[in-house]
Write an enzyme that holds these catalytic residues in place. Structure first.
Site, short mmCIF file in Angstrom:
data_model
loop_
_atom_site.label_atom_id
_atom_site.label_comp_id
_atom_site.label_asym_id
_atom_site.label_seq_id
_atom_site.Cartn_x
_atom_site.Cartn_y
_atom_site.Cartn_z
N SER A 274 41.10 -25.61 5.69
CA SER A 274 40.62 -24.44 6.43
C SER A 274 41.58 -23.27 6.57
O SER A 274 41.17 -22.20 7.00
CB SER A 274 40.16 -24.86 7.81
N SER B 86 37.51 -23.09 7.46
CA SER B 86 36.90 -22.61 8.68
C SER B 86 37.69 -21.49 9.37
O SER B 86 37.16 -20.84 10.26
CB SER B 86 36.75 -23.78 9.66
N LYS C 145 43.22 -18.17 15.94
CA LYS C 145 41.93 -18.84 15.72
C LYS C 145 41.41 -19.37 17.05
O LYS C 145 42.18 -19.92 17.85
CB LYS C 145 42.13 -19.97 14.71
N1 GLN Z 1 35.69 -27.74 5.06
C1 GLN Z 1 36.30 -28.88 5.63
C2 GLN Z 1 35.41 -29.47 6.68
O1 GLN Z 1 34.39 -28.92 6.93
C3 GLN Z 1 37.65 -28.53 6.18
C4 GLN Z 1 37.60 -27.89 7.50
C5 GLN Z 1 38.95 -27.68 8.12
O2 GLN Z 1 39.98 -27.75 7.46
N2 GLN Z 1 38.93 -27.46 9.43
O3 GLN Z 1 35.68 -30.48 7.25
#
Ligand code: GLN
Length: 479
Positions: A178, A154, A79
């Protein structure tokens, strides 16, 4: 089936018998990338040249070295939030569009030490903020199962790349779901380990008390193998914990006879898509028929999870993201360079996308004098109660099963206009980050051709149980 579609044990076996080379696996991955990437958009950067060199080195290790690590010669995608020495690391943001780290994140260092082939850096929501990988400077990643749908976020690039055979394994990060959400939406496996299990050194911070690095693969066993490699204490991360490092692959085959699984009743109420619920319950019944004991449990403060999470995460983000000022890292606006305050403003205004700006504003607000007690402190109190609920419930069960997402993968653009709708997608995942607990998403079948993810939650540092139950389900369900 091509080489890029095989599992780690299959590839490792063939490599050891010299039936194939790492170079051939790598070429198979890049061939798949050439076929699919135009539609899927899973990668921000591919690293073909270094990958080929790494593959050749891995092949020579099979000739020259007696005992090579299981991951030697296996393709891994990373990532784009993890620092990679000499390789651009953008975090999906314009503000880091020219940032080339001078060092590797510890997790990256560890996989490289085991001889993996680094395929490239995967697409993501900017700074990890999002649930659909639509908030990226390079545009959205599409779901390989249905390209009209989002891949989840994400770590959508990592999950989509694994699902499409554009890599074999991937590293992702999980602040509020995410790793688990995109794994669920793309029909692959993704595990977020206990907070402190994997070093966060070199992980670009979103919300430091919630961020954790984890593994994505097509099977539970593949994830266990990658987790074996990346976990362990690291003196470069003060929150990394000195605990025994079990062999996660060994615990997989212990079965589920007599294992107590809790179903939190607050997770199966209104708001959960009935088709998703049915699919989860079918999986639970299958586990029960095979010897697991199922009990209903209660997590009474679950309803405060989303609001506490979005207060704490944004508060931490507003502080963490203050470092991007056009001086120390990455992008700098051409405007007003003679006036430093104006230069900061222009840099941040042009460098950050709209979701990131929304979060910085919200986070700054909840931390400001006068609102701190009402929002941030309250959220921290709720966080403690949420954690206590888990501690209490875990006195009676070995693990828990819940859905990963309240809905099926949604269409691109569907939730972009309404941030609250997007935040609600995280309803079943954020509590684990608030409590530091390990959790994994595995596929438990499809509805209308779209994958449904099942979440297995474990006690602190009991990833072994999570993996064991996941592997048992895969075996019983024949996945
Ligand atoms: N969707 C969540 C957020 O936007 C989790 C994102 C993540 O785990 N990086 O904060």
């Amino acid at each position: 089936m091509e080489l890029c579609d095989l599992s780690v044990p299959e590839l490792a076996g063939m490599l050891r018998k010299r039936e194939i080379s790492s170079r051939e696996i790598t070429e198979s991955v890049f061939k798949r990338i050439d076929e699919k990437e135009e539609t899927i958009n899973a990668f921000i950067t591919t690293t073909r040249e270094t990958a080929r060199k790494q593959a050749d080195q891995a092949d020579s290790r099979f000739r020259d070295v007696k005992k090579v690590p299981l991951l030697n010669g296996i393709p891994v995608a990373i990532k784009d939030i993890l620092c990679t020495q000499g390789i651009k690391t953008t975090c999906g943001s314009n503000i880091l569009n020219n940032y080339i780290p001078t060092y590797n994140a510890t997790a990256v260092e560890k996989v490289l030490k085991d001889g993996v082939v680094l395929i490239g850096k995967t697409n993501m929501d900017e700074f990890g903020m999002g649930s659909s990988t639509e908030n990226s400077i390079i545009g959205p990643t599409r779901n390989p199962v249905n390209t009209e749908c989002v891949a989840g976020g994400s770590s959508g690039g990592s999950a989509a790349a694994v699902a499409a055979g554009e890599t074999v394994l991937a590293l992702g990060t999980d602040t509020g779901g995410s790793i688990r959400l995109p794994s669920a939406y793309c029909g692959v496996v993704g595990i977020k380990p206990t907070y402190g299990r994997v070093s966060r050194y070199g992980l670009i911070s979103y919300a430091s008390s919630l961020d954790q690095i984890g593994a994505l693969g097509r099977t539970v066993e593949d994830c266990a193998i990658l987790l074996n490699c990346i976990c362990g204490h690291d003196r470069l991360d003060t929150t990394s914990v000195k605990v025994k490092k079990p062999d996660f692959s060994r615990s997989l085959k212990k079965g589920i006879k007599g294992i107590k699984i809790g179903l939190p009743k607050e997770y199966f109420i209104e708001g959960l898509d009935s088709q998703v619920k049915n699919q989860i319950m079918m999986a639970v019944n299958l586990l029960a028929e095979n010897g697991a004991e199922i009990t209903e449990i209660s997590l009474p403060h679950a309803r405060y999870a989303i609001s506490s999470y979005y207060l704490i995460a944004t508060a931490e983000a507003s502080s963490n993201l203050a470092r991007y000022d056009g001086v120390k890292y990455g992008f700098r606006s051409d405007d007003n360079i003679s006036d430093s305050v104006k230069m900061y403003e222009a840099t941040r205004s042009e460098g950050f996308g709209s979701e990131v700006k929304r979060r910085i504003m919200l986070g700054t607000y909840v931390l400001s004098a006068g609102y701190y007690d009402a929002y941030y402190l309250k959220a921290q109190e709720a966080r403690s109660l949420i954690k206590q609920d888990f501690d209490e419930a875990f006195k009676g069960v070995d693990c828990m099963i819940t859905p990963v997402s309240p809905c099926l993968p949604f269409k691109l653009g569907e939730k972009m206009a309404d941030p609250l709708q997007m935040y609600l997608v995280d309803i079943y995942t954020v509590s684990l980050n608030l409590s530091g607990l390990p959790g994994m998403s595995i596929n438990c079948g499809n509805v209308d051709g779209l994958p449904v993810g099942l979440q297995i939650i474990g006690k602190t540092f009991d990833e072994e149980m999570v993996l064991r139950v996941g592997h048992a389900y895969e075996t019983i369900a024949g996945r």
